[in-house]
Design a protein around this motif. Structure first.
Motif, PDB file in Angstrom:
ATOM      1  N   LEU A  74       0.756  -1.177  -0.167  1.00 29.27           N
ATOM      2  CA  LEU A  74       0.048  -0.014   0.201  1.00 29.27           C
ATOM      3  C   LEU A  74       0.825   1.294   0.018  1.00 29.27           C
ATOM      4  O   LEU A  74       0.544   2.353  -0.733  1.00 29.27           O
ATOM      5  N   ALA A  75       1.890   1.229   0.862  1.00 27.96           N
ATOM      6  CA  ALA A  75       2.973   2.487   0.823  1.00 27.96           C
ATOM      7  C   ALA A  75       3.441   2.701  -0.734  1.00 27.96           C
ATOM      8  O   ALA A  75       3.429   3.883  -0.914  1.00 27.96           O
ATOM      9  N   ASP A  76       3.918   1.517  -1.315  1.00 29.75           N
ATOM     10  CA  ASP A  76       4.394   1.739  -2.549  1.00 29.75           C
ATOM     11  C   ASP A  76       3.260   2.437  -3.559  1.00 29.75           C
ATOM     12  O   ASP A  76       3.549   3.215  -4.426  1.00 29.75           O
ATOM     13  N   SER A  77       2.214   1.832  -3.518  1.00 33.59           N
ATOM     14  CA  SER A  77       0.985   2.216  -4.457  1.00 33.59           C
ATOM     15  C   SER A  77       0.623   3.634  -4.160  1.00 33.59           C
ATOM     16  O   SER A  77       0.543   4.369  -5.225  1.00 33.59           O
ATOM     17  N   LEU A  78       0.726   4.083  -2.879  1.00 35.36           N
ATOM     18  CA  LEU A  78       0.699   5.460  -2.647  1.00 35.36           C
ATOM     19  C   LEU A  78       1.756   6.361  -3.010  1.00 35.36           C
ATOM     20  O   LEU A  78       1.371   7.493  -3.560  1.00 35.36           O
ATOM     21  N   ARG A  79       3.042   5.988  -3.012  1.00 38.37           N
ATOM     22  CA  ARG A  79       3.899   6.525  -3.466  1.00 38.37           C
ATOM     23  C   ARG A  79       4.062   6.793  -4.908  1.00 38.37           C
ATOM     24  O   ARG A  79       3.985   8.092  -5.382  1.00 38.37           O
ATOM     25  N   TRP A  80       3.708   5.786  -5.498  1.00 35.04           N
ATOM     26  CA  TRP A  80       3.815   5.835  -7.408  1.00 35.04           C
ATOM     27  C   TRP A  80       2.669   6.741  -7.701  1.00 35.04           C
ATOM     28  O   TRP A  80       2.658   7.242  -8.732  1.00 35.04           O
ATOM     29  N   SER A  81       1.530   6.505  -6.875  1.00 35.18           N
ATOM     30  CA  SER A  81       0.110   7.188  -7.158  1.00 35.18           C
ATOM     31  C   SER A  81       0.412   8.712  -7.021  1.00 35.18           C
ATOM     32  O   SER A  81       0.196   9.636  -8.009  1.00 35.18           O
ATOM     33  N   ARG A  82       1.411   9.253  -6.030  1.00 33.74           N
ATOM     34  CA  ARG A  82       1.618  10.501  -6.018  1.00 33.74           C
ATOM     35  C   ARG A  82       2.689  11.091  -7.017  1.00 33.74           C
ATOM     36  O   ARG A  82       2.456  12.184  -7.312  1.00 33.74           O
ATOM     37  N   LEU A  83       3.391  10.231  -7.415  1.00 29.40           N
ATOM     38  CA  LEU A  83       4.429  10.532  -8.323  1.00 29.40           C
ATOM     39  C   LEU A  83       4.076  10.735  -9.849  1.00 29.40           C
ATOM     40  O   LEU A  83       4.358  11.627 -10.353  1.00 29.40           O
ATOM     41  N   THR A  84       3.100   9.583 -10.118  1.00 32.91           N
ATOM     42  CA  THR A  84       2.874   9.396 -11.675  1.00 32.91           C
ATOM     43  C   THR A  84       1.060   9.790 -11.708  1.00 32.91           C
ATOM     44  O   THR A  84       0.880   9.892 -12.880  1.00 32.91           O
ATOM     45  N   GLY A  85       0.744   9.758 -10.781  1.00 29.43           N
ATOM     46  CA  GLY A  85      -0.736  10.244 -11.003  1.00 29.43           C
ATOM     47  C   GLY A  85      -1.656   8.904 -10.958  1.00 29.43           C
ATOM     48  O   GLY A  85      -3.009   8.892 -11.250  1.00 29.43           O
TER      49      GLY A  85
END
Length: 424
Positions: A74-85
């Motif tokens: 979940l942390a990685d998914s939130l991370r990439w969501s903030r980074l790439t949309g």
């Protein structure tokens, strides 16, 4: 190439300045520092205190969450969501079907693994739902996922949308989101923040340049123009180099009696304030307080930083509620659908612990405040009963209804029901 005489004599040879190459957001994130911090801080904070599954007394779901490493996912998914949309969690499950086939929960034996991909790695295919009576009409049914750099053999695979859990980015107008072709595509949270970080870094470079030129040595050399006209720039450079090599706090600078040598001290007042404004600007763009971004103490008289952290906690709670919880609900539902999970939960709910635990002093203050309020309430009831405005029975009924002092509310309701039945 021979430069202008003055430039050759006073500056010497200069290395060419290479232009700064433009980098993508992913490349800037890979540099770390502030570029990484504005992406990682909210995502890591969102899962830092774990998650609770209400109703999971035997830790059936909790053990599966640990086995599948759901919180880091979940942390990685939130991370990439903030980074790439946007980001997507691909569920690798043993249900007898391929990744391209729909996930059959009735035949789901075990979830083997969870993989996270950012929005740049995921693209829709032409295979879409075609039933106009369904809510998913026109939506992609199969997605193409890239696992390596483009052009690499076997770097892509296809996955059915039922095996993919989306984690959207920040909201985008529907018309703009449709351009990307991915229904859950959103806006990157760091586009403007990265520009502000670049401006802040430039302000630091300029501030360093000001410090380097704070004390400027000026050497008035007799006959400088004649030496340059005679193309004796090397002699000029040698004399300047000799003066510079001798100049420090312990040495004496020796020059010709007709030469002039002095130090000009530049005022740097206001530079710090300008740099601080860039820090505040970055905090405004990201919603992350300056105290967290730069490790600074709260500024101002009697400043505690509570307001700053409250704003940051609102940001993190928004990530938990709007992005992490929907993905986690889907994962928990799939976990409970596994045949390997023998005990099912009839009712369950996702509960995120508080982002900050109160200190012992704060807990003691709360207990004291509650005790004072209870004492004041008891005194008020006693006064009303003494004045004859309420009876002792009415006061007791009130305390039972409020659940005060260990009185059983259910017992009170049962007694009231019995009284009503007797009267009827």
């Amino acid at each position: 190439m021979r430069l202008d005489g003055y430039e050759s004599a006073l500056l010497g040879r200069r290395a060419g300045v290479s232009p700064t190459l433009a980098r993508t957001a992913v490349e800037l994130y890979a540099l770390g520092g502030l570029y990484g911090r504005v992406v990682d801080l909210p995502a890591d904070k969102a899962v830092s205190r774990g998650v609770e599954i209400e109703g999971d007394k035997d830790r059936v779901v909790a053990n599966e969450l640990d086995r599948l490493r759901v919180l880091p996912t979940l942390a990685d998914s939130l991370r990439w969501s903030r980074l790439t949309g946007g980001a997507a969690i691909v569920v690798v499950a043993n249900d007898g079907g391929t990744l391209r086939a729909p996930l059959e929960t009735s035949r789901l034996d075990t979830i083997e693994e969870l993989k996270v991909f950012d929005l740049d790695d995921v693209s829709p295919t032409e295979q879409r739902y075609s039933d106009p009576t369904k809510a998913n009409f026109g939506m992609p049914e199969v997605y193409q996922v890239r696992t390596q750099a483009s052009g690499t053999v076997n770097a892509e695979f296809y996955v059915h949308e039922t095996r993919l859990i989306p984690v959207p980015g920040d909201p985008l107008p529907r018309r703009i989101a449709a351009i990307k072709g991915v229904p859950w595509a959103g806006r990157s949270a760091i586009t403007r923040a990265y520009q502000t970080i670049s401006d802040y870094s430039q302000s630091l470079r300029w501030a360093l340049g000001i410090l380097e030129r704070k004390q400027q040595a000026i050497y008035g050399m007799k006959g400088l123009a004649e030496l340059i006209q005679a193309q004796l720039e090397d002699i000029v450079q040698k004399r300047i180099a000799l003066v510079d090599s001798a100049r420090n706090i312990l040495n004496t600078v020796a020059i010709d009696s007709e030469d002039d040598y002095r130090i000009e001290d530049t005022n740097v007042v206001g530079v710090r304030d300008i740099v601080n404004e860039f820090q505040i600007g970055l905090s405004a763009e990201t919603g992350i307080p300056v105290t967290l971004l730069f490790g600074r103490s709260p500024a101002g008289q009697n400043a505690t930083g509570d307001a700053d952290f409250a704003t940051f906690h609102d940001l993190v709670e928004g990530l938990q509620r709007n992005k992490a919880s929907p993905a986690l609900e889907r994962l928990v539902a799939l976990i409970l659908a596994q045949k390997s999970v023998r005990k099912k939960l009839e009712q369950w709910a996702i509960v995120w612990p508080p982002l900050e635990s109160p200190s012992e002093k704060e807990q003691a203050d709360v207990r004291k405040t509650n005790a004072d309020a209870a004492a004041a309430e008891a005194n008020a009831l006693n006064t009303l009963a003494g004045a004859g405005m309420i009876s002792e029975e009415e006061g007791k009924d009130y305390l039972i209804a409020e659940g005060k002092y260990g009185l059983d509310k259910d017992a009170g309701d049962a007694r009231a029901a019995a009284q009503y039945a007797a009267q009827a």
